[in-house]
Design an enzyme around this catalytic site. Structure first.
Site, PDB file in Angstrom:
ATOM      1  N   CYS A 136     -10.909  63.955  13.593  1.00 24.65           N
ATOM      2  CA  CYS A 136     -10.679  63.073  14.718  1.00 24.65           C
ATOM      3  C   CYS A 136      -9.214  62.631  14.760  1.00 24.65           C
ATOM      4  O   CYS A 136      -8.322  63.465  14.726  1.00 24.65           O
ATOM      5  CB  CYS A 136     -11.648  61.890  14.632  1.00 24.65           C
ATOM      6  SG  CYS A 136     -11.930  61.025  16.190  1.00 24.65           S
ATOM      7  N   HIS A 137      -8.930  61.319  14.828  1.00 30.61           N
ATOM      8  CA  HIS A 137      -7.541  60.864  14.872  1.00 30.61           C
ATOM      9  C   HIS A 137      -6.814  61.086  13.542  1.00 30.61           C
ATOM     10  O   HIS A 137      -5.588  60.942  13.481  1.00 30.61           O
ATOM     11  CB  HIS A 137      -7.476  59.383  15.238  1.00 30.61           C
ATOM     12  CG  HIS A 137      -7.833  59.098  16.668  1.00 30.61           C
ATOM     13  ND1 HIS A 137      -9.109  58.752  17.054  1.00 30.61           N
ATOM     14  CD2 HIS A 137      -7.079  59.111  17.800  1.00 30.61           C
ATOM     15  CE1 HIS A 137      -9.131  58.545  18.366  1.00 30.61           C
ATOM     16  NE2 HIS A 137      -7.919  58.764  18.849  1.00 30.61           N
ATOM     17  N   GLU A 167     -10.379  60.525  24.582  1.00 28.22           N
ATOM     18  CA  GLU A 167      -9.625  59.268  24.647  1.00 28.22           C
ATOM     19  C   GLU A 167      -9.830  58.600  26.004  1.00 28.22           C
ATOM     20  O   GLU A 167      -9.985  57.376  26.092  1.00 28.22           O
ATOM     21  CB  GLU A 167      -8.138  59.526  24.391  1.00 28.22           C
ATOM     22  CG  GLU A 167      -7.373  58.322  23.867  1.00 28.22           C
ATOM     23  CD  GLU A 167      -7.730  57.984  22.428  1.00 28.22           C
ATOM     24  OE1 GLU A 167      -8.530  57.030  22.241  1.00 28.22           O
ATOM     25  OE2 GLU A 167      -7.214  58.638  21.502  1.00 28.22           O
TER      26      GLU A 167
END
Length: 229
Positions: A136-137, A167
């Site tokens: 993910c991030h 997002e």
């Protein structure tokens, strides 16, 4: 045989600055890989830029309160993230570990993206042929790392992470300092993705990335397979 060892890097950043929203690392993105790997007797060392307690995104606790793996991890493994070691202490120690792993959450977008010590760790692990994984991030931590020839580490690699569409779906596009997908593409990576919030894990040599929380279990399985050899 000695147990395999994974070095986990968590964010120290506890909010989304523009909207003053509590943030940090994302519960299932650590909980699920931890479950897969701990079941195989893998040992974990957890670090963060500041050391000490690494902030857990409270929204991830709420959203995954019906997820047994996340709930059990939250209830029984607090020492992992409440007593992290300063990551700078682990530069030069890639030989002690089999893999480096970055869980996501929005926190890494603010600190790990340009943390010099974290970047050194990534470059060291990668050049030593060790597994470098992110979900993910967490993938944002990789964008400023370089290969030995000075080129971006991600250049020419297949990579995934939290997408622009995802997002936008969580309505945080305008609150981000930049978008992960854009930054990954900007360093020359081949950014790959599936449908929003679907499971997608990409393995490119020793680089393993997952798109989002739904990818966390498969990411853990990919790390386990990679370090089993």
């Amino acid at each position: 045989m000695a147990p395999k060892k994974v070095l986990v890097v968590l964010t120290s950043h506890d909010k989304i600055d523009k909207i003053n929203k509590p943030s940090g690392w994302y519960l299932p993105e650590f909980a699920h890989p931890w479950k897969v790997l701990s079941d195989k007797n893998v040992e974990f060392t957890v670090v963060s830029p500041k050391g000490g307690a690494a902030p857990l995104d409270p929204s991830s606790v709420e959203l995954f309160k019906q997820d047994p793996v996340s709930v059990s991890f939250l209830e029984n493994q607090k020492s992992l993230w409440e007593n992290t070691l300063p990551l700078k202490q682990f530069i030069g120690r890639s030989g002690d570990f089999d893999a480096l792993f970055y869980p996501g959450g929005h926190g890494p977008m603010f600190d790990l993206v340009d943390d010099a010590d974290s970047i050194k760790l990534i470059e060291e692990f990668y050049s030593a042929g060790k597994v470098v994984a992110a979900v993910c991030h967490g993938t944002i931590a990789l964008v400023n790392a370089k290969q030995g020839n000075g080129e971006p580490l991600l250049k020419g690699k297949e990579v995934t992470g939290f997408t622009n569409a995802e997002e936008e779906a969580v309505q945080l596009t305008s609150a981000m300092p930049f978008l992960l997908e854009d930054r990954v593409k900007a360093v020359g990576a081949n950014f790959v993705q599936t449908d929003a919030f679907g499971n997608k894990v990409v393995v490119d040599g020793t680089l393993i990335t997952g798109q989002n929380p739904a990818s966390a279990t498969e990411l853990g399985e990919a790390i386990a397979k990679a370090i089993a050899a």
